[in-house]
Design a protein around this motif. Structure first.
Motif, PDB file in Angstrom:
ATOM      1  N   LYS A 127       0.680  -1.427  -0.168  1.00  0.00           N
ATOM      2  CA  LYS A 127       0.343  -0.192   0.350  1.00  0.00           C
ATOM      3  C   LYS A 127       0.654   1.290  -0.027  1.00  0.00           C
ATOM      4  N   TYR A 128       1.897   1.017   1.114  1.00  0.00           N
ATOM      5  CA  TYR A 128       2.854   2.221   0.893  1.00  0.00           C
ATOM      6  C   TYR A 128       3.269   2.740  -0.423  1.00  0.00           C
ATOM      7  N   PHE A 129       3.345   1.574  -1.137  1.00  0.00           N
ATOM      8  CA  PHE A 129       4.844   1.456  -2.653  1.00  0.00           C
ATOM      9  C   PHE A 129       3.893   2.545  -3.075  1.00  0.00           C
ATOM     10  N   SER A 130       2.379   1.855  -3.091  1.00  0.00           N
ATOM     11  CA  SER A 130       1.322   2.135  -4.776  1.00  0.00           C
ATOM     12  C   SER A 130       1.523   4.119  -4.387  1.00  0.00           C
ATOM     13  N   LEU A 131       1.416   4.116  -3.239  1.00  0.00           N
ATOM     14  CA  LEU A 131       1.269   5.874  -2.269  1.00  0.00           C
ATOM     15  C   LEU A 131       2.148   6.336  -3.183  1.00  0.00           C
ATOM     16  N   THR A 132       3.572   5.715  -2.672  1.00  0.00           N
ATOM     17  CA  THR A 132       4.472   6.958  -2.897  1.00  0.00           C
ATOM     18  C   THR A 132       5.719   6.078  -3.407  1.00  0.00           C
ATOM     19  N   GLY A 133       5.576   4.747  -4.284  1.00  0.00           N
ATOM     20  CA  GLY A 133       6.677   4.460  -5.378  1.00  0.00           C
ATOM     21  C   GLY A 133       8.047   3.869  -4.456  1.00  0.00           C
ATOM     22  N   LYS A 134       7.717   4.088  -3.017  1.00  0.00           N
ATOM     23  CA  LYS A 134       8.919   4.035  -1.674  1.00  0.00           C
ATOM     24  C   LYS A 134       9.104   2.448  -1.479  1.00  0.00           C
ATOM     25  N   LYS A 135       9.740   1.488  -1.207  1.00  0.00           N
ATOM     26  CA  LYS A 135       9.467   0.589  -0.735  1.00  0.00           C
ATOM     27  C   LYS A 135       9.963   0.269   0.451  1.00  0.00           C
ATOM     28  N   LEU A 136       9.259  -0.686   1.858  1.00  0.00           N
ATOM     29  CA  LEU A 136      10.050  -0.436   3.071  1.00  0.00           C
ATOM     30  C   LEU A 136       9.880  -1.597   3.331  1.00  0.00           C
ATOM     31  N   ALA A 137      10.334  -1.746   4.455  1.00  0.00           N
ATOM     32  CA  ALA A 137      10.987  -2.948   4.836  1.00  0.00           C
ATOM     33  C   ALA A 137       9.214  -3.917   5.572  1.00  0.00           C
ATOM     34  N   GLY A 138       9.063  -3.191   6.246  1.00  0.00           N
ATOM     35  CA  GLY A 138       7.686  -3.632   7.619  1.00  0.00           C
ATOM     36  C   GLY A 138       7.021  -2.420   8.047  1.00  0.00           C
ATOM     37  N   VAL A 139       5.732  -3.064   8.749  1.00  0.00           N
ATOM     38  CA  VAL A 139       5.423  -2.449   9.450  1.00  0.00           C
ATOM     39  C   VAL A 139       5.636  -1.193  10.974  1.00  0.00           C
ATOM     40  N   LYS A 140       7.183  -2.067  11.358  1.00  0.00           N
ATOM     41  CA  LYS A 140       8.619  -0.852  12.221  1.00  0.00           C
ATOM     42  C   LYS A 140       8.239  -0.126  12.145  1.00  0.00           C
ATOM     43  N   GLU A 141       8.880   0.099  10.788  1.00  0.00           N
ATOM     44  CA  GLU A 141       9.393   0.807  10.078  1.00  0.00           C
ATOM     45  C   GLU A 141       8.552   2.418   9.372  1.00  0.00           C
ATOM     46  N   LEU A 142       7.313   2.172   8.847  1.00  0.00           N
ATOM     47  CA  LEU A 142       5.842   2.986   8.908  1.00  0.00           C
ATOM     48  C   LEU A 142       5.549   3.279   9.876  1.00  0.00           C
ATOM     49  N   ALA A 143       5.775   2.399  11.370  1.00  0.00           N
ATOM     50  CA  ALA A 143       5.160   2.739  12.364  1.00  0.00           C
ATOM     51  C   ALA A 143       5.868   4.437  12.334  1.00  0.00           C
ATOM     52  N   ALA A 144       7.432   4.500  12.357  1.00  0.00           N
ATOM     53  CA  ALA A 144       8.799   5.283  12.855  1.00  0.00           C
ATOM     54  C   ALA A 144       7.945   6.416  12.316  1.00  0.00           C
ATOM     55  N   ILE A 145       7.562   6.363  11.109  1.00  0.00           N
ATOM     56  CA  ILE A 145       7.192   7.324  10.471  1.00  0.00           C
ATOM     57  C   ILE A 145       5.712   7.839  10.236  1.00  0.00           C
ATOM     58  N   ALA A 146       4.947   7.262  10.828  1.00  0.00           N
ATOM     59  CA  ALA A 146       3.309   7.763  10.626  1.00  0.00           C
ATOM     60  C   ALA A 146       3.123   9.117  11.179  1.00  0.00           C
TER      61      ALA A 146
END
Length: 291
Positions: free
Chosen positions: A186-205
């Motif tokens: 989902k994050y990739f489809s919105l931003t074109g950026k690849k994250l490793a997982g939920v922990k990384e996403l939570a850190a920037i929420a």
């Protein structure tokens, strides 16, 4: 009769963890935890010997005549007879149709009847019912949210795998929307950026509106998914575990508001036992038998 000390074992595709559990106190015995990485692609001998090494180490000085084991295993698996039915999953291929109970008993020099198996999701739930977030509830539902979707229900203190991962949901199956890969995709489809997982996403929420949007959407989806199941199972509490649950505060508001939209005020709790839940749950199989 004094309740026995039982070894709880949690076996996954990349690890084995074992610890002694005091069934009287319903808790792990300190300093007995042993954990090792395991390569699930290994042959039968290498896998079973690696497991036995950790199991023997965790038992420590417990006499062989007094050893009982409860093992949490992923499915598909014949839990009653101890036979692996796992295939086409890129793990444990060498164990397909092998009687794990007999193989372990032989290597550990104990009777097969002293080894019991339980589904890994059910073990998580059983642990939380035995002495965790679901203790005291008659009907409880547990979800482990991570790379996959684990689920179990407990009725009158007995937990069973609910196998909800492939339930039809939003045009696909539940695991498509309620697992780590959904967040990453989902994050990739919105931003074109690849994250490793939920922990990384939570850190920037808190600084990334897309990340915040994704957690909000996940909360709504989880609430939508849970609503019918809570009603069907008459669940008084839902216990969440797994890596995604560590970001609970980011998706909880939309999860809870969506449940309220379905006229549900079911308690949503985080795991109290964390990674110890499956160990305690697996060992507690012996307490259930004793009753």
């Amino acid at each position: 009769m004094e309740k026995p000390t039982v070894l709880g074992v949690d076996i996954g595709g990349s690890h084995i963890t074992a610890a002694l559990v005091d069934l009287e106190k319903r808790a792990l015995i300190q300093n007995s935890i042993r954990r090792n990485a395991v390569n699930s692609q290994q042959n039968k001998e290498e896998l079973l010997n690696a497991w036995c090494e950790v199991i023997n180490d965790a038992f420590g000085t417990v006499p062989k005549s007094e050893r009982n084991i409860g093992i949490a295993m992923p499915g598909p698996f014949d839990y009653e007879n101890g036979i692996s039915l796992i295939k086409d999953q890129d793990k444990f291929k060498s164990l397909y149709l092998i009687n794990i109970k007999e193989e372990l008993a032989k290597r550990l020099q104990m009777e097969p009847s002293n080894i019991k198996f339980i589904n890994d999701a059910a073990a998580f739930m059983q642990g939380e019912v035995f002495n965790g977030a679901a203790k005291g509830y008659t009907n409880a539902l547990g979800l482990t949210l991570g790379t996959g979707l684990g689920s179990a229900v407990s009725i009158n203190g007995i937990a069973k795998d609910a196998a909800l991962w492939d339930s039809k949901f939003l045009g696909g199956i539940a695991e498509d929307y309620l697992s780590t890969r959904w967040f990453v995709n989902k994050y990739f489809s919105l931003t074109g950026k690849k994250l490793a997982g939920v922990k990384e996403l939570a850190a920037i929420a808190n600084i990334d509106p897309y990340a915040k949007q994704i957690f909000n959407e996940f909360g709504r989806a989880l609430g939508h998914f849970l609503a019918d199941i809570i009603k069907e199972k008459k669940a008084e509490v839902v216990v969440l575990g797994g890596n995604i649950s560590q970001a609970f505060n980011l998706f909880a508001p939309h999860l809870i508001s969506n449940l309220k939209a379905f006229h549900l005020d079911t308690e949503i709790k985080l795991t109290r036992l964390n990674e110890h839940a499956a160990l305690i749950g697996a060992a507690s199989c012996w307490d259930l038998v004793a009753k």
